[in-house]
Write a protein that holds these residues in place. Structure first.
Motif, PDB file in Angstrom:
ATOM      1  N   SER A   1      40.405 -17.435  37.278  1.00 45.24           N
ATOM      2  CA  SER A   1      39.097 -18.054  37.080  1.00 45.24           C
ATOM      3  C   SER A   1      38.423 -17.622  35.796  1.00 45.24           C
ATOM      4  O   SER A   1      37.571 -18.339  35.299  1.00 45.24           O
ATOM      5  CB  SER A   1      38.194 -17.799  38.271  1.00 45.24           C
ATOM      6  OG  SER A   1      38.723 -18.494  39.376  1.00 45.24           O
ATOM      7  N   HIS A   2      38.770 -16.468  35.258  1.00 46.43           N
ATOM      8  CA  HIS A   2      38.204 -16.252  33.929  1.00 46.43           C
ATOM      9  C   HIS A   2      38.847 -17.182  32.899  1.00 46.43           C
ATOM     10  O   HIS A   2      38.135 -17.895  32.201  1.00 46.43           O
ATOM     11  CB  HIS A   2      38.194 -14.812  33.435  1.00 46.43           C
ATOM     12  CG  HIS A   2      37.521 -14.803  32.103  1.00 46.43           C
ATOM     13  ND1 HIS A   2      36.174 -14.804  31.959  1.00 46.43           N
ATOM     14  CD2 HIS A   2      38.023 -14.983  30.862  1.00 46.43           C
ATOM     15  CE1 HIS A   2      35.868 -14.955  30.685  1.00 46.43           C
ATOM     16  NE2 HIS A   2      36.973 -15.067  29.996  1.00 46.43           N
ATOM     17  N   PRO A   3      40.183 -17.229  32.784  1.00 45.63           N
ATOM     18  CA  PRO A   3      40.733 -18.239  31.876  1.00 45.63           C
ATOM     19  C   PRO A   3      40.200 -19.636  32.183  1.00 45.63           C
ATOM     20  O   PRO A   3      40.018 -20.445  31.273  1.00 45.63           O
ATOM     21  CB  PRO A   3      42.238 -18.140  32.136  1.00 45.63           C
ATOM     22  CG  PRO A   3      42.444 -16.737  32.543  1.00 45.63           C
ATOM     23  CD  PRO A   3      41.235 -16.362  33.337  1.00 45.63           C
TER      24      PRO A   3
ATOM     25  N   GLY B   1      38.783  -8.664  34.403  1.00 47.71           N
ATOM     26  CA  GLY B   1      38.166  -7.550  35.129  1.00 47.71           C
ATOM     27  C   GLY B   1      36.657  -7.469  34.985  1.00 47.71           C
ATOM     28  O   GLY B   1      35.998  -6.802  35.786  1.00 47.71           O
ATOM     29  N   HIS B   2      36.071  -8.174  33.981  1.00 47.65           N
ATOM     30  CA  HIS B   2      34.624  -8.042  33.828  1.00 47.65           C
ATOM     31  C   HIS B   2      33.852  -8.677  34.979  1.00 47.65           C
ATOM     32  O   HIS B   2      32.653  -8.496  35.077  1.00 47.65           O
ATOM     33  CB  HIS B   2      34.145  -8.546  32.460  1.00 47.65           C
ATOM     34  CG  HIS B   2      34.316 -10.014  32.220  1.00 47.65           C
ATOM     35  ND1 HIS B   2      34.578 -10.535  30.988  1.00 47.65           N
ATOM     36  CD2 HIS B   2      34.259 -11.074  33.050  1.00 47.65           C
ATOM     37  CE1 HIS B   2      34.668 -11.849  31.076  1.00 47.65           C
ATOM     38  NE2 HIS B   2      34.474 -12.198  32.316  1.00 47.65           N
ATOM     39  N   HIS B   3      34.533  -9.393  35.839  1.00 49.70           N
ATOM     40  CA  HIS B   3      33.851  -9.921  37.024  1.00 49.70           C
ATOM     41  C   HIS B   3      33.827  -8.901  38.150  1.00 49.70           C
ATOM     42  O   HIS B   3      33.239  -9.142  39.193  1.00 49.70           O
ATOM     43  CB  HIS B   3      34.534 -11.193  37.510  1.00 49.70           C
ATOM     44  CG  HIS B   3      34.423 -12.315  36.531  1.00 49.70           C
ATOM     45  ND1 HIS B   3      33.361 -13.177  36.509  1.00 49.70           N
ATOM     46  CD2 HIS B   3      35.221 -12.684  35.502  1.00 49.70           C
ATOM     47  CE1 HIS B   3      33.507 -14.031  35.530  1.00 49.70           C
ATOM     48  NE2 HIS B   3      34.630 -13.753  34.893  1.00 49.70           N
ATOM     49  N   MET B   4      34.518  -7.790  37.949  1.00 51.07           N
ATOM     50  CA  MET B   4      34.734  -6.865  39.061  1.00 51.07           C
ATOM     51  C   MET B   4      34.294  -5.457  38.726  1.00 51.07           C
ATOM     52  O   MET B   4      34.756  -4.506  39.354  1.00 51.07           O
ATOM     53  CB  MET B   4      36.230  -6.858  39.415  1.00 51.07           C
ATOM     54  CG  MET B   4      36.757  -8.226  39.744  1.00 51.07           C
ATOM     55  SD  MET B   4      38.538  -8.247  39.734  1.00 51.07           S
ATOM     56  CE  MET B   4      38.875  -6.944  40.880  1.00 51.07           C
TER      57      MET B   4
HETATM   58 CU   LIG Z   1      34.767 -14.132  32.948  1.00 49.20          CU
END
Ligand SMILES: [Cu+2]
Ligand code: HEM
Lengths: 374, 558
Positions: free
Chosen positions: B265-267, B314-317
Motif C-alpha cells: 500500500s505504500h507503493p 515502514g513509515h506507516h508502522m
Molecule cells: Cu506511505
C-alpha cells in the motif's frame, strides 16, 4: 510467408481493413510475427515476476515462523512423507522436459510429437495431483489440519475413516468420466481432431488415479514399515503416537488416547526413546530431538497448527497453479491438434512452457523447505 | 452553420478528417459491441464511467461522515454504522476509484494513441481486466449490502479476524484480490505495449511524459500488487479456516500483516500519484504553450519514485512495534523519496516561467494540483520524522495529509485530465467558463475541508472516531461546510461535462495546441487510431503549432 500459409489448414487472410497481408495467426495490431512474439514473451516474463512475488509473501511467512519456532518445523516436517515428495519432484522435473520438448516440436512442425509431448506434460501434472491428493487426505484423516482446525497428535491412531480422499477425488472422477465420454465420441465419429484432443485428456484423467494408487501404495508401505524398525520421519511420528514399540493397531486407539492426553509434552521424547528401543538408526532423527526437545507447546494449534497452515497454503496455492497450467496445456493441445503452430507462430507453447517451468521451480523450493527438515 | 462549425480545408486536414463522420464511437453499434469490445478506447471509456460512478458512491459516504460529525456527539449514525461508512468510503475510494482512475480510464484511452499504435499489446487481457474490475465492484457492493464492512480500508488484524461482519470481510478481501489482478494485468499490458510496440521514431525520450508516468506506475502495479494479493488471500483463509498466520491467539503475528499490507500500500500511493504527475506534465506544457522544462529529470524522477517507493513502507508502522534501528532507517528513506517529487514540482514551475499561460479549465485544475500536492507532500515530512509522527500518527493530521495528496493531487489531476482530453474522447467542447467555476469551487471547498483537519490533528483529534471533544466542534463544522462546497463543485464539473454531450460545440483535432500524437488524429479518433503510421516528432515542440481560426483549433505548420 506464402509457404507457411499453404501448409496451414485454417489460414484465412483478413483483407477487410488492412493494406498489407495479415495472416490469421498475427493479431491485427501487430506489425509482424517478431513483434507479436516479443510482446507475448515479455508479457509472460512479467507475469512470472508477479507470480514469484505472489509466492514470496508465503516464503516470507515461512521464514519468519521458522526462524521463530524452528523446533515446530522439525517436529511437523516429520509428518510429511519424503518419498511422495521426492516422487512428485521427479514427476514435475520430467514434465518440464516434455514441455521443453513440446516447444521444439512446435517450432519444427512435428504436430504429432507436439500433441504427444503436451499430453505427457498433462499426464505428469495429473500424477502430481493424484499423489498430492493422497498426501492431503492422509494428513486430514489424522487431524493434521491448518491453524485452529489442527487436532493435537495425542493418539494419532486413525479415528473413524472420514473419507477425505473420496471427497477430493470426486471432481477428478467426474472430469475423467467426461473425458472418457468425449473419447468415445471422438472414436465413434472417427474425427482425427477430436481423437487427438480426447486421447491426452483421458490419459491425464487416468494418470490422476495412477498417482492416487501410487501414493496410497507408498503411504501403506510407510505405514507398514514403521512397526518393523524402519526409519524415517514417519516412523517417529508413529512411535510418538504409540509411545511404545508395539505395532499400532486400531484396538489400542481408545486406550492410548486417554493414556497420552496428559502426557503430550513428552511425546517427542518418547518418540526418541521408542525408536532407540526398536533399533532405529539414531543419527537420523533422534539426535536433533535430544538436542532440542520440543517443549510442551509444539504439539498444539498455535504451533504445529501454524506449520500446517503454511504447508497447506504454500502447497495449495502451488497446486492451484498446477491446475491452471493443466487448463492452458489443454488449450494448447486443442490448438496443436488443429496444427496451428509453426516456426513463425509458437509463442503460446513457448510461454506456457515458461509458466510451467516456474511452477516446477517453485516446487523445487517447496520440497526441501517443507519435507527435508531434520 | 457558423464559420467555426465548418472549417475551410487546410492542407493535409480535410473537413472530413477534422470532424469525422466515422469514428470509434459509432464504428459499431449495440450493447455487445461495447461489452465485448477489444478497442482500448471503448474499454477506457467504460472504465471512465465506472470509476466516476464509484467515486460518486464513495463521495456519498464521505458526505455522510462529514454530516455526522457536525455535532460533537449524538450524530445521526450509530457508532457501528459510522465505522462501516468510513470503511466503505476508504475502501471504495482507494480500490475502486483512485487506483484504476487515471491508468485504467485515461491511460487505456490515451496510451496507444499517444504512442502511435493501433491498440495495447493484449486487447483481450485488457477487456479481461475491465471485467475483473466489474467483479471487484460487485464483491464490494455485496460487502456493503449483505453486512457492512467495518475494519477500516486497511483490514488490520485482529479487527478483521474478530469483527462480527465476517461475510463482509470475505467479500471485500476477495474483491481486493480480484481488483488487484485487474490492476496487475493493466500494468503488464502497458509495460509490454510501451516496450515492444513503439513505432519507428518513437524513442524512449520522445515519449510524452504521461507515458513515462504510466510506465513507472505499471512497474509498481506489477511488482507490488501480487503481495497484496497473497496478503488478502491469507486473510481470507484466516477468516475461513483460522489458519492463524496473522492471529495472535494462534501465535500468528498481526504486525506481519501490517508489513505485508504496507509493502503493497505504500507503493500503491505512488500508483495513485505518478499518473497524476504525468497528466500535470502534459497539461503544464500544452497550456503554457512551451516545451516542458527538464524533460529527462521528470522522466527519471518517475522511475526513481517507483523504485524508492518500495523501501519506505515502514513509515506507516512507526508506532506498531519495530526495532529502533528499523524505524530510523525507514524514516531516513522516507525523506529521500520526497526528493523526486520536489524535482517535478520545480520543473512544472520552470515550465510556466515565461510561458504563454492559457487559464482555461484544465490549466486551473493543474494549478490547483501543484498547490495542493505541494502541501500534501510537505506535510508528509513531519509524518516521516519519528518524533513528530509519534504525536501525529492516527490523528486527523494524517487524514488531511493523505487527502491533500490523494484528493488534492490525484483527483484534481484526474479532473484536469478529463477536461483536457474530453474533446478528444467525445468530440465535444465543454463550456469553459463553467468549467473554470467548477475548478475554483473545488479548490476553495477542498481547502476549507482539509486545512482545518491539519489543525484538528495537531491538537490531538484521533482519526476514525464517531464523536469528539466539544472544543473541536468549530473546526469540524468548518470542515463539513467545506465538504459540501467541494461536493457542489464536483457536481458542477460533472454537469459541465454532461452538458457538453448535449449541446457542446464539435471539437477540432487540436483544441489546446498540443504536440503529442493524440492531437494529430481526429476528435474522436477513428477505430484504428492511425490509418498509416504517424510521423513522430518531439512531443514538446510547440514552435510549429499555430492557432487557425478557420478550424477553431491548432494546426501544425507544414
Ligand atoms: Cu506511505
Ligand atoms: C511526498 C512525500 C510523502 C511523504 C513523505 C509521506 C509520508 C507519509 C507518512 C509518514 C505517513 C504515515 C503517517 C502515519 O500513519 O502516522 C503517510 C500516510 C499516508 N500517506 Fe503519505 N507521504 C507522501 C506522499 C503521499 C502520496 C503521494 C500519497 C497518495 C497519493 C500518500 C498517501 C498516504 C496515505 C493514504 C496515508 C495514510 C494511510 C492510512 O493510514 O490510512 N502519501 N504518508
Amino acid at each position: 510467408m506464402t509457404a507457411i500459409q499453404e501448409t496451414l489448414a485454417p489460414v484465412a487472410i483478413d483483407h477487410a481493413d488492412h493494406h498489407h497481408e495479415h495472416p490469421s495467426w498475427l493479431a491485427h495490431h501487430f506489425d509482424d510475427a517478431e513483434q507479436q512474439y516479443d510482446s507475448g514473451k515479455l508479457g509472460m516474463w512479467l507475469f512470472l515476476v508477479t507470480e514469484v512475488l505472489f509466492f514470496s509473501g508465503m516464503f516470507c511467512a515461512y521464514a519468519l515462523y521458522r526462524n521463530r519456532n524452528p523446533e515446530v518445523f522439525e517436529f511437523c516436517s516429520s509428518f510429511l512423507n519424503e518419498k511422495l515428495g521426492a516422487i512428485n519432484t521427479g514427476v514435475l522435473l520430467f514434465s518440464s522436459l516434455t514441455m521443453a520438448w513440446a516447444v521444439r516440436a512446435a517450432q519444427l512442425r512435428q504436430h504429432q510429437l507436439l500433441v504427444g509431448m503436451l499430453g505427457a506434460t498433462l499426464g505428469c501434472a495429473a500424477i502430481f495431483l493424484g499423489v498430492k491428493a493422497v498426501e492431503y487426505s492422509h494428513k486430514m484423516e489424522i487431524g493434521l489440519l491448518p491453524g485452529k482446525l489442527y487436532v493435537a497428535q495425542l493418539d494419532g491412531v486413525h479415528g473413524p475413516h472420514k473419507g477425505y480422499l473420496e471427497f477430493i477425488c470426486t471432481i477428478p472422477a467426474i472430469c475423467t468420466a467426461l473425458c472418457a465420454a468425449y473419447a468415445i465420441y471422438a472414436f465413434a465419429t472417427k474425427s482425427l481432431f477430436h481423437q487427438r484432443v480426447a486421447g491426452p485428456m483421458l490419459v491425464a484423467g487416468l494418470c490422476f488415479f495412477g498417482g492416487v494408487g501410487l501414493g496410497q501404495y507408498l503411504e501403506a508401505q510407510e505405514e507398514a514399515s514403521k512397526g518393523h524398525g524402519g526409519h524415517g520421519g514417519h516412523q517417529e511420528h508413529h512411535a510418538m503416537v504409540e509411545g511404545h514399540v508395539e505395532h499400532g493397531s486400531h484396538e489400542h486407539a481408545a486406550a492410548s488416547e486417554s493414556a497420552h492426553t496428559a502426557e503430550n509434552k513428552t511425546a517427542s521424547e518418547m518418540a526418541a526413546n521408542a525408536s532407540i528401543a526398536m533399533g532405529g538408526s539414531p543419527d537420523v532423527y533422534i539426535a536433533p530431538n535430544e538436542l532440542r526437545t520440543p517443549n510442551a507447546d509444539v504439539n498444539q494449534r498455535s504451533m504445529a497448527g501454524l506449520f500446517f497452515s503454511i504447508y497447506y497454503c504454500m502447497t495449495g496455492v502451488h497446486a492451484i497453479h498446477i491446475i491452471g497450467g493443466m487448463i492452458v496445456i489443454t488449450w494448447l493441445i486443442v490448438k496443436a491438434a488443429r496444427q496451428e503452430f509453426h516456426e513463425q507462430y509458437f509463442g503460446p507453447v513457448d510461454n506456457v512452457g515458461l509458466y510451467w517451468h516456474l511452477v516446477d521451480f517453485i516446487w523445487i523450493y517447496l520440497f526441501p523447505l517443507l519435507y527435508l527438515i531434520t | 452553420m457558423s464559420v467555426l462549425d465548418r472549417p475551410i480545408a487546410t492542407p493535409g486536414y480535410s473537413e472530413a478528417d477534422s470532424y469525422p463522420s466515422h469514428h470509434f464511437l459509432n464504428h459499431s453499434k449495440g450493447f455487445l459491441s461495447w461489452a465485448l469490445t477489444l478497442d482500448h478506447k471503448r474499454i477506457g471509456l467504460m472504465y471512465l464511467v465506472g470509476v466516476m460512478a464509484s467515486f460518486a458512491l464513495g463521495g456519498t459516504f464521505a458526505l455522510m461522515i462529514r454530516i455526522h460529525l457536525w455535532n460533537f456527539k449524538d450524530g445521526w449514525l450509530s457508532n457501528q454504522t459510522y465505522n462501516q461508512v468510513f470503511t466503505l468510503h476508504g475502501a471504495i475510494m482507494v480500490f475502486l476509484f483512485i487506483i484504476p482512475s487515471i491508468p485504467a480510464a485515461l491511460g487505456n484511452f490515451l496510451l496507444p494513441v499517444m504512442l502511435g499504435t493501433k491498440d495495447v499489446a493484449f486487447p483481450r487481457l485488457n477487456l479481461g481486466s475491465f471485467y475483473l474490475w466489474v467483479t471487484g465492484l460487485i464483491l464490494f457492493l455485496t460487502a456493503l449490502s449483505v453486512t457492512g464492512l467495518d475494519t477500516g480500508w486497511t483490514f488490520y488484524t485482529p479487527y478483521s479476524i474478530e469483527t462480527q461482519q465476517g461475510g463482509a470481510v470475505l467479500a471485500a478481501t476477495f474483491g481486493v484480490f480480484v481488483l488487484g489482478f485487474s490492476s496487475i494485468f493493466t500494468g503488464l499490458n502497458f509495460i509490454v505495449t510501451i516496450n515492444t510496440m513503439r513505432p519507428p521514431g518513437m524513442s524512449w525520450f520522445r515519449m510524452p511524459l504521461f507515458l513515462w508516468a504510466l510506465y513507472a506506475t505499471s512497474i509498481i502495479q506489477v511488482l507490488a500488487t501480487p503481495v497484496l494479493g497473497i496478503t488478502v488471500l491469507l486473510l481470507s483463509a484466516e477468516r475461513l479456516l483460522g489458519i492463524g498466520i496473522f492471529d495472535p491467539k494462534l501465535n500468528g503475528d498481526p504486525v506481519t500483516f501490517q508489513h505485508f499490507f504496507w509493502f503493497y500500500s505504500h507503493p500503491a500511493v505512488y500508483i495513485m500519484i505518478l499518473p497524476a504527475m504525468g497528466i500535470i506534465s502534459e497539461l503544464m506544457s500544452v497550456h503554457c504553450h512551451k516545451g516542458i522544462f527538464g524533460y529527462r529529470m521528470i522522466a527519471y524522477s518517475s522511475i526513481a519514485i517507483a523504485l524508492f517507493g518500495f523501501l519506505v513502507w515502514g513509515h506507516h508502522m512507526f508506532t506498531s512495534g519495530m526495532a529502533d534501528v528499523t524505524t530510523i532507517v525507514f524514516s531516513a528513506l522516507t525523506f529521500t523519496v520526497s526528493i523526486p517529487s520536489a524535482i517535478k514540482v520545480f520543473n512544472w514551475l520552470g515550465t510556466m516561467y515565461q510561458g504563454t499561460v492559457s487559464l482555461n479549465t484544465p490549466m486551473l485544475y493543474a494549478l490547483a494540483f501543484i498547490f495542493l500536492f505541494t502541501i500534501g507532500g510537505l506535510t508528509g515530512l513531519p509524518l516521516g520524522a519519528l518524533s513528530t509522527d509519534m504525536h501525529f500518527h492516527d490523528t486527523y493530521f494524517v487524514v488531511a495529509h493523505f487527502h491533500y495528496v490523494m484528493m488534492g493531487g490525484t483527483l484534481v489531476a484526474f479532473l484536469g485530465g478529463v477536461f483536457h482530453w474530453w474533446p478528444k474522447m467525445t468530440g465535444r467542447m465543454f463550456n469553459d467558463k463553467l468549467g473554470i467555476a467548477s475548478a475554483i469551487i473545488v479548490f476553495v471547498g477542498f481547502n476549507l475541508t482539509f486545512l482545518p483537519q491539519f489543525v484538528l490533528g495537531s491538537r490531538g483529534m484521533p482519526r476514525r472516531y464517531a464523536t469528539y471533544l466539544p472544543e473541536f466542534q468549530p473546526l469540524h463544522q468548518l470542515s463539513t461546510i467545506g465538504s459540501i462546497t467541494l461536493g457542489s463543485g464536483l457536481l458542477l464539473a460533472l454537469i459541465v461535462l454532461l452538458m457538453s454531450l448535449v449541446n457542446g460545440k464539435k471539437a477540432p483535432r487540436n483544441p489546446w495546441g498540443g504536440a503529442t500524437l493524440e492531437w494529430m488524429c481526429s476528435s474522436p479518433p477513428p477505430h484504428d487510431n492511425f490509418s498509416s503510421a504517424p510521423t513522430v516528432g518531439d512531443p514538446y515542440d510547440f514552435s510549429t503549432i499555430e492557432y487557425d481560426a478557420r478550424v477553431g483549433g491548432y494546426v501544425k505548420r507544414t
